[in-house]
Scaffold this active site. Structure first.
Site, PDB file in Angstrom:
ATOM      1  CG  MET A   1      -7.552  -5.836  -7.344  1.00 19.48           C
ATOM      2  SD  MET A   1      -7.217  -6.157  -9.073  1.00 19.48           S
ATOM      3  CE  MET A   1      -7.484  -4.551  -9.794  1.00 19.48           C
ATOM      4  CG  MET A   2     -11.621  -2.356  -2.446  1.00 18.86           C
ATOM      5  SD  MET A   2     -12.062  -3.256  -0.956  1.00 18.86           S
ATOM      6  CE  MET A   2     -13.588  -2.456  -0.526  1.00 18.86           C
TER       7      MET A   2
ATOM      8  CD  GLN B   1      -5.118  -5.003   0.633  1.00 17.30           C
ATOM      9  OE1 GLN B   1      -6.137  -4.594   0.088  1.00 17.30           O
ATOM     10  NE2 GLN B   1      -3.910  -4.721   0.185  1.00 17.30           N
TER      11      GLN B   1
ATOM     12  CB  CYS C   1      -6.103   1.855  -0.941  1.00 18.13           C
ATOM     13  SG  CYS C   1      -6.372   0.364  -1.870  1.00 18.13           S
TER      14      CYS C   1
ATOM     15  CE  LYS D   1      -1.031  -3.764  -4.106  1.00 21.25           C
ATOM     16  NZ  LYS D   1      -2.188  -2.893  -4.342  1.00 21.25           N
TER      17      LYS D   1
ATOM     18  CG  HIS E   1       0.551   0.383  -7.168  1.00 22.44           C
ATOM     19  ND1 HIS E   1      -0.720   0.894  -7.068  1.00 22.44           N
ATOM     20  CD2 HIS E   1       0.948   0.631  -8.444  1.00 22.44           C
ATOM     21  CE1 HIS E   1      -1.073   1.432  -8.227  1.00 22.44           C
ATOM     22  NE2 HIS E   1      -0.079   1.289  -9.065  1.00 22.44           N
TER      23      HIS E   1
ATOM     24  CG  ASN F   1       0.578  -3.954  -8.281  1.00 20.55           C
ATOM     25  OD1 ASN F   1       0.092  -2.965  -7.730  1.00 20.55           O
ATOM     26  ND2 ASN F   1      -0.059  -4.623  -9.213  1.00 20.55           N
TER      27      ASN F   1
ATOM     28  N   GLY G   1      -3.069  -6.713 -11.525  1.00 21.03           N
ATOM     29  CA  GLY G   1      -4.402  -6.306 -11.101  1.00 21.03           C
ATOM     30  C   GLY G   1      -5.345  -6.222 -12.279  1.00 21.03           C
ATOM     31  NE  ARG G   2      -5.031  -0.801 -13.369  1.00 18.01           N
ATOM     32  CZ  ARG G   2      -4.448   0.384 -13.371  1.00 18.01           C
ATOM     33  NH1 ARG G   2      -5.179   1.458 -13.629  1.00 18.01           N
ATOM     34  NH2 ARG G   2      -3.161   0.515 -13.115  1.00 18.01           N
TER      35      ARG G   2
HETATM   36  C1  LIG Z   1     -11.150  -1.845  -9.126  1.00 13.95           C
HETATM   37  C2  LIG Z   1      -9.876  -1.871  -8.320  1.00 13.95           C
HETATM   38  C3  LIG Z   1      -9.916  -2.224  -6.988  1.00 13.95           C
HETATM   39  C4  LIG Z   1      -8.738  -2.272  -6.226  1.00 13.95           C
HETATM   40  N1  LIG Z   1      -8.801  -2.647  -4.922  1.00 13.95           N
HETATM   41  C5  LIG Z   1      -7.657  -2.769  -4.206  1.00 13.95           C
HETATM   42  C6  LIG Z   1      -7.676  -3.270  -2.879  1.00 13.95           C
HETATM   43  O1  LIG Z   1      -8.714  -3.622  -2.318  1.00 13.95           O
HETATM   44  N2  LIG Z   1      -6.487  -3.354  -2.225  1.00 13.95           N
HETATM   45  C7  LIG Z   1      -5.301  -3.004  -2.815  1.00 13.95           C
HETATM   46  O2  LIG Z   1      -4.250  -3.126  -2.194  1.00 13.95           O
HETATM   47  N3  LIG Z   1      -5.268  -2.525  -4.058  1.00 13.95           N
HETATM   48  C8  LIG Z   1      -6.406  -2.414  -4.772  1.00 13.95           C
HETATM   49  N4  LIG Z   1      -6.357  -1.971  -6.057  1.00 13.95           N
HETATM   50  C9  LIG Z   1      -5.041  -1.628  -6.655  1.00 13.95           C
HETATM   51  C10 LIG Z   1      -4.464  -2.847  -7.374  1.00 13.95           C
HETATM   52  O3  LIG Z   1      -4.243  -3.903  -6.458  1.00 13.95           O
HETATM   53  C11 LIG Z   1      -3.143  -2.516  -8.052  1.00 13.95           C
HETATM   54  O4  LIG Z   1      -2.228  -2.116  -7.067  1.00 13.95           O
HETATM   55  C12 LIG Z   1      -3.266  -1.402  -9.086  1.00 13.95           C
HETATM   56  O5  LIG Z   1      -4.419  -1.580  -9.898  1.00 13.95           O
HETATM   57  C13 LIG Z   1      -2.026  -1.369 -10.003  1.00 13.95           C
HETATM   58  O6  LIG Z   1      -1.803  -2.633 -10.592  1.00 13.95           O
HETATM   59  P1  LIG Z   1      -2.291  -2.978 -12.103  1.00 13.95           P
HETATM   60  O7  LIG Z   1      -1.698  -1.921 -12.999  1.00 13.95           O
HETATM   61  O8  LIG Z   1      -1.749  -4.359 -12.368  1.00 13.95           O
HETATM   62  O9  LIG Z   1      -3.787  -2.929 -12.098  1.00 13.95           O
HETATM   63  C14 LIG Z   1      -7.508  -1.922  -6.830  1.00 13.95           C
HETATM   64  C15 LIG Z   1      -7.477  -1.572  -8.185  1.00 13.95           C
HETATM   65  C16 LIG Z   1      -8.631  -1.541  -8.932  1.00 13.95           C
HETATM   66  C17 LIG Z   1      -8.565  -1.170 -10.406  1.00 13.95           C
END
Ligand SMILES: Cc1cc2nc3c(=O)[nH]c(=O)nc-3n(C[C@H](O)[C@H](O)[C@H](O)COP(=O)(O)O)c2cc1C
Length: 248
Positions: free
Chosen positions: A1-2, A62, A92, A138, A179, A219, A241-242
């Site tokens: 996650m960025m 990734q 994304c 993904k 996702h 996810n 993720g979150r």
């Molecule tokens: C701050 C932030 C950064 C993220 N960066 C990425 C990323 O770099 N690559 C990616 O595939 N998904 C990224 N995501 C999406 C998450 O991997 C995830 O798919 C999304 O938050 C839904 O899952 P969750 O409800 O468990 O958070 C990011 C999400 C957040 C909140």
């Protein structure tokens, strides 16, 4: 996650659990390759380093990008670092990848043309062929251009099935991390795209039944161990993720 899963945060998570599969932030394949071509190997090392190569795996790298040759070169640069899997970001919304001075789409926009994703993953898998490191995807369950389109058309399970079948048909990708909501590409920001499109866990469950030969990760919106366990019981892996960020 960025902005979160850098090598320091991953180290913390690894101390908490030796078994979790961890993910890097998305690494821009173009940036990586151009740094390497310029001879800036210190930047390459900084972008790819694991905090403790013996302790950190399993960790997924990734990559973001949409040019097969660049992604293949990025994979070759990454292999010596010891990742357990290399993933292509097709999830994304609104991500652009820099290719020198040119910007190319990457992330969820790539779901609109599965043949490009297939070419990319084929090139990546060939680059990784000398190792046992698998290449994965993904993705979302689909894409819409606008919120209005999403409201009018709704989500269609066959969109996900067709995308997965098309990418998997080349025989190089067996694992899809989904996702479970669609991405709206034009008029919903990055944050909105993580909340507004409805969650459709049922699509991934259906895919589990329809394509038992694939490895599938669910996810999106998972916030309790009981919920995670119930998905595991249905033969899905679970990605959080979150929740993991809010409460490591
Ligand atoms: C701050 C932030 C950064 C993220 N960066 C990425 C990323 O770099 N690559 C990616 O595939 N998904 C990224 N995501 C999406 C998450 O991997 C995830 O798919 C999304 O938050 C839904 O899952 P969750 O409800 O468990 O958070 C990011 C999400 C957040 C909140």
């Amino acid at each position: 996650m960025m902005g979160y899963t850098d090598f320091c945060f991953r180290r913390l998570l690894r101390l908490i659990s030796p078994k979790l599969v961890l993910w890097t932030e998305m690494v821009n394949a173009y940036e990586l390759v151009y740094k390497a071509r310029e001879g800036d190997l210190e930047s390459v090392r900084r972008m790819l380093r694991l905090s403790d190569p013996s302790a950190e795996p399993p960790t997924v790298l990734q990559l973001g990008g949409s040019t097969p040759e660049i992604l293949a070169e990025a994979v070759q640069l990454a292999l010596p670092f010891g990742y357990s899997e290399i993933n292509l970001n097709c999830g994304c919304p609104g991500s652009d990848a820099q290719k020198g001075t040119i910007t190319e789409p990457c992330g969820a926009a790539m779901m609109k043309d599965a043949s490009v994703v297939r070419e990319c993953t084929t090139a990546m898998a060939k680059a990784a062929a000398s190792s046992n490191v698998p290449v994965s995807i993904k993705c979302r369950i689909g894409t819409h251009n606008t919120v209005k389109d999403m409201q009018r058309d709704g989500d269609v399970y066959e969109t996900l099935l067709d995308f997965v079948d098309s990418v998997a048909s080349a025989g190089h990708v067996k694992r899809f991390h989904v996702h479970a909501r669609s991405a709206v590409l034009a008029d919903l920001g990055v944050e909105g795209n993580r909340e507004v499109p409805p969650l459709r866990h049922d699509f991934v469950l259906r895919l589990r039944n329809d394509r038992p030969e694939l490895e599938l990760t669910l996810n999106g919106g998972i916030k309790s161990l009981a919920e995670a366990q119930s998905h595991l019981d249905h033969g899905l892996d679970v990605m959080v993720g979150r929740w993991a960020i809010d409460d490591p």
